[in-house]
Design a protein around this motif. Structure first.
Motif, PDB file in Angstrom:
ATOM      1  N   ASN A  66       0.938  -1.146   0.117  1.00 15.47           N
ATOM      2  CA  ASN A  66      -0.062   0.094  -0.100  1.00 15.47           C
ATOM      3  C   ASN A  66       0.699   1.363   0.011  1.00 15.47           C
ATOM      4  O   ASN A  66       1.297   1.656   0.909  1.00 15.47           O
ATOM      5  CB  ASN A  66      -0.876  -0.115   1.258  1.00 15.47           C
ATOM      6  N   THR A 107      -2.314   2.248  -4.224  1.00 10.87           N
ATOM      7  CA  THR A 107      -3.765   2.198  -3.913  1.00 10.87           C
ATOM      8  C   THR A 107      -4.785   3.387  -3.799  1.00 10.87           C
ATOM      9  O   THR A 107      -6.067   3.292  -3.363  1.00 10.87           O
ATOM     10  CB  THR A 107      -4.121   1.356  -2.512  1.00 10.87           C
ATOM     11  N   LYS A 200     -10.130  -0.532  -5.187  1.00 14.85           N
ATOM     12  CA  LYS A 200     -10.092  -0.250  -3.859  1.00 14.85           C
ATOM     13  C   LYS A 200     -11.533   0.460  -3.823  1.00 14.85           C
ATOM     14  O   LYS A 200     -11.799   1.503  -4.568  1.00 14.85           O
ATOM     15  CB  LYS A 200      -8.974   0.602  -3.395  1.00 14.85           C
ATOM     16  N   GLN A 234     -10.161  -4.639  -2.571  1.00 18.44           N
ATOM     17  CA  GLN A 234     -10.093  -4.343  -1.275  1.00 18.44           C
ATOM     18  C   GLN A 234     -10.599  -3.232  -0.880  1.00 18.44           C
ATOM     19  O   GLN A 234     -11.479  -2.535  -1.706  1.00 18.44           O
ATOM     20  CB  GLN A 234      -8.393  -4.095  -0.919  1.00 18.44           C
ATOM     21  N   HIS A 236     -11.375   0.428   1.779  1.00 22.46           N
ATOM     22  CA  HIS A 236     -10.924   1.495   2.985  1.00 22.46           C
ATOM     23  C   HIS A 236     -11.754   1.106   3.999  1.00 22.46           C
ATOM     24  O   HIS A 236     -13.019   1.342   3.718  1.00 22.46           O
ATOM     25  CB  HIS A 236     -10.969   2.955   2.221  1.00 22.46           C
ATOM     26  N   GLN A 255      -7.624  -3.782   3.510  1.00 22.43           N
ATOM     27  CA  GLN A 255      -6.927  -2.672   3.631  1.00 22.43           C
ATOM     28  C   GLN A 255      -7.006  -2.176   4.952  1.00 22.43           C
ATOM     29  O   GLN A 255      -7.873  -1.768   5.597  1.00 22.43           O
ATOM     30  CB  GLN A 255      -7.270  -1.641   2.643  1.00 22.43           C
ATOM     31  N   HIS A 256      -5.571  -1.844   5.802  1.00 22.30           N
ATOM     32  CA  HIS A 256      -5.705  -1.519   7.227  1.00 22.30           C
ATOM     33  C   HIS A 256      -6.672  -2.086   7.977  1.00 22.30           C
ATOM     34  O   HIS A 256      -7.460  -1.129   8.806  1.00 22.30           O
ATOM     35  CB  HIS A 256      -5.303  -0.155   7.184  1.00 22.30           C
ATOM     36  N   MET A 281      -3.599  -6.066   5.594  1.00 18.02           N
ATOM     37  CA  MET A 281      -2.589  -4.884   5.143  1.00 18.02           C
ATOM     38  C   MET A 281      -2.520  -4.039   6.535  1.00 18.02           C
ATOM     39  O   MET A 281      -3.088  -3.072   6.287  1.00 18.02           O
ATOM     40  CB  MET A 281      -3.075  -4.255   3.864  1.00 18.02           C
ATOM     41  N   THR A 324       2.886  -3.161   4.693  1.00 22.91           N
ATOM     42  CA  THR A 324       1.736  -2.024   4.399  1.00 22.91           C
ATOM     43  C   THR A 324       2.235  -0.854   5.152  1.00 22.91           C
ATOM     44  O   THR A 324       2.416  -0.814   6.319  1.00 22.91           O
ATOM     45  CB  THR A 324       0.728  -2.269   4.807  1.00 22.91           C
ATOM     46  N   ASP A 326       1.263   2.797   3.665  1.00 25.48           N
ATOM     47  CA  ASP A 326       0.466   3.730   3.298  1.00 25.48           C
ATOM     48  C   ASP A 326       1.535   5.198   2.952  1.00 25.48           C
ATOM     49  O   ASP A 326       1.116   6.128   2.885  1.00 25.48           O
ATOM     50  CB  ASP A 326      -0.402   4.094   4.466  1.00 25.48           C
TER      51      ASP A 326
END
Length: 452
Positions: A66, A107, A200, A234, A236, A255-256, A281, A324, A326
């Protein structure tokens, strides 16, 4: 004649989870790994270029699941670089490669510029980390919107919309007002118009960080529509409920998932994620950065303490974790902007977790501090990322038939996290990269330098 490269006498840690192989040889033919194993078992042709790596360690090229390669994140930089965002993507891709990231996954960004940069790197016209991209976060507006930067009355609406359109491509916040069938059609149109590699979407918003954007049926339709077009998905998410909905919608990567506001992931949801081995992630932070957050940003520190609790639970329960960060490639000009993450991107912040070139080293250190098995850390930074994105047949391990992406370290990565920083060489597609030539003509990014 084929181009043949032989890497000899190093200890090989191939990313499969097998034991390190001392005095190994890796044979590369036309950019692909032809053989890898004990030196006595690999025949090296007389025409090979030979590199002696006695005392060093060979590992697969590192990966970040990411990142955001376009670093124009403030109104002034968005306008200045309009029409040439791919230049910023090249800058960031060079910085990533310089510090051992041979493949990254973008992403969020402007799809057209990212696809153009991706193709230039893939064709060999530019040098940089290989990357795959999603373009916009479906359901969110572009960077000059309340979702990312509150521009107020400074810019006329047409100017903001022109920039935002480069991200949204018909899949901004207006998407949430459509019927389920219309949402599915919009996702398909977006994929066919942009040529991005994966999807995403926003299960929760980017303003309050908790407001749910799409219904469960709408999320399922996004996933189904993307799958029908051959793309992985994926989301958010920033809350327990948005994470649960993403899991139940059938997302391929989480994702996160460690960011769940002020409440840790409930055991039943944690157990489902682990049982299905859904790739997590997770954005690990070092102990030093968490301590700074607790002191300097108490509210944020409290939320990230819950994320840390989730991270430790992922490790303890055997979740499939991906490196991951960001991260994006930013410099002083972005850090100086009073409207963009004030107090979080300043030079005084310890262990900055979001800067391309150093963030992945800090993630590895944080994983180590949480007691993650060293081999699992290595695989979370290589093979697991490739597998999660459906690229495991080509990348992620030092095994025959795969692209010759390797990092040569002058220290055992299974012995200490700081040894990942001791890069001797970076090899991508069988080419030894001249790291000194990368990211030298910088536009917005600072070079984090060789970490101490």
């Amino acid at each position: 004649m084929p181009e043949i490269l032989a890497l000899e006498h190093a200890t090989l840690i191939d990313g499969t989870g097998g034991d390190p192989v001392p005095d190994a040889t890796v044979l590369v033919v036309d950019g692909l790994i032809s053989a890898a194993g004990p030196g006595s078992s690999v025949q090296v042709p007389a025409t090979a270029q030979v590199r002696d790596y006695l005392g060093s360690y060979l590992i697969p090229g590192l990966m970040d699941a990411n990142v955001h390669l376009v670093s124009a994140r403030t109104p002034d930089t968005l306008l200045e670089f309009e029409g040439r965002y791919e230049e910023l993507a090249f800058e960031a891709a060079e910085m990533a490669l310089k510090y051992g990231l041979t493949t990254v996954f973008d992403t969020w960004g402007p799809a057209a510029s990212l696809v153009a940069a991706r193709e230039a790197i893939d064709s060999g016209r530019r040098v940089g980390a290989r990357f795959f991209c999603a373009g916009n976060i479906l359901g969110l507006n572009g960077p000059m919107s309340e979702d990312f930067f509150k521009t107020g009355l400074t810019f006329e609406p047409a100017t903001k919309q022109r920039i935002n359109d480069l991200w949204e491509v018909g899949c901004g916040t207006d998407l949430i007002s459509l019927t389920v069938d219309e949402i599915g059609a919009a996702v398909v149109a977006y994929l066919r118009a942009t040529g991005v590699d994966f999807v995403k979407y926003a299960a929760s918003d980017h303003r309050t960080e908790g407001f749910l954007l799409f219904s469960e049926s709408a999320q399922r339709r996004i996933v189904e529509s993307a799958h029908a077009e051959g793309r992985l998905v994926q989301a958010h998410t920033t809350s327990i409920e948005s994470l649960r909905m993403e899991v139940e919608a059938g997302a391929d990567l989480l994702q996160h998932p460690d960011i769940t506001g002020g409440h840790p992931i409930p055991e039943p949801l944690m157990h489902e994620i682990v049982a299905r081995q859904l790739p997590c992630m997770a954005m690990f932070l070092t102990e030093r950065h968490l301590a700074w957050l607790a002191d300097a940003k108490p509210d944020m520190g409290a939320r990230r303490a819950v994320s840390d609790q989730n991270d430790r639970a992922f490790i303890a329960n055997g979740a499939r974790i991906l490196l991951t960060t960001d991260a994006f490639a930013y410099g002083q000009r972005v850090k100086n902007h009073p409207g963009f993450r004030p107090g979080v991107l300043e030079d005084s912040v310890p262990d900055m977790p979001t800067q391309i070139g150093s963030a992945h080293f800090l993630w590895i250190q944080a994983a180590w501090e949480r007691g993650m098995d060293p081999m699992e850390i290595l695989r979370s930074a290589t093979a697991y990322v490739a597998q999660a994105y459906g690229k495991g047949d080509h990348y992620g391990t030092v095994t025959p038939g795969k692209a010759a992406d390797l990092v040569v370290l002058d220290g055992d990565p299974l012995a200490a996290p700081e040894n990942y920083r001791k890069i001797r060489d970076v090899i991508k597609d069988g080419t030894i990269i001249d790291r000194a030539t990368l990211a030298t003509n910088r536009l917005l990014a600072d070079d984090p330098g060789e970490p101490e």
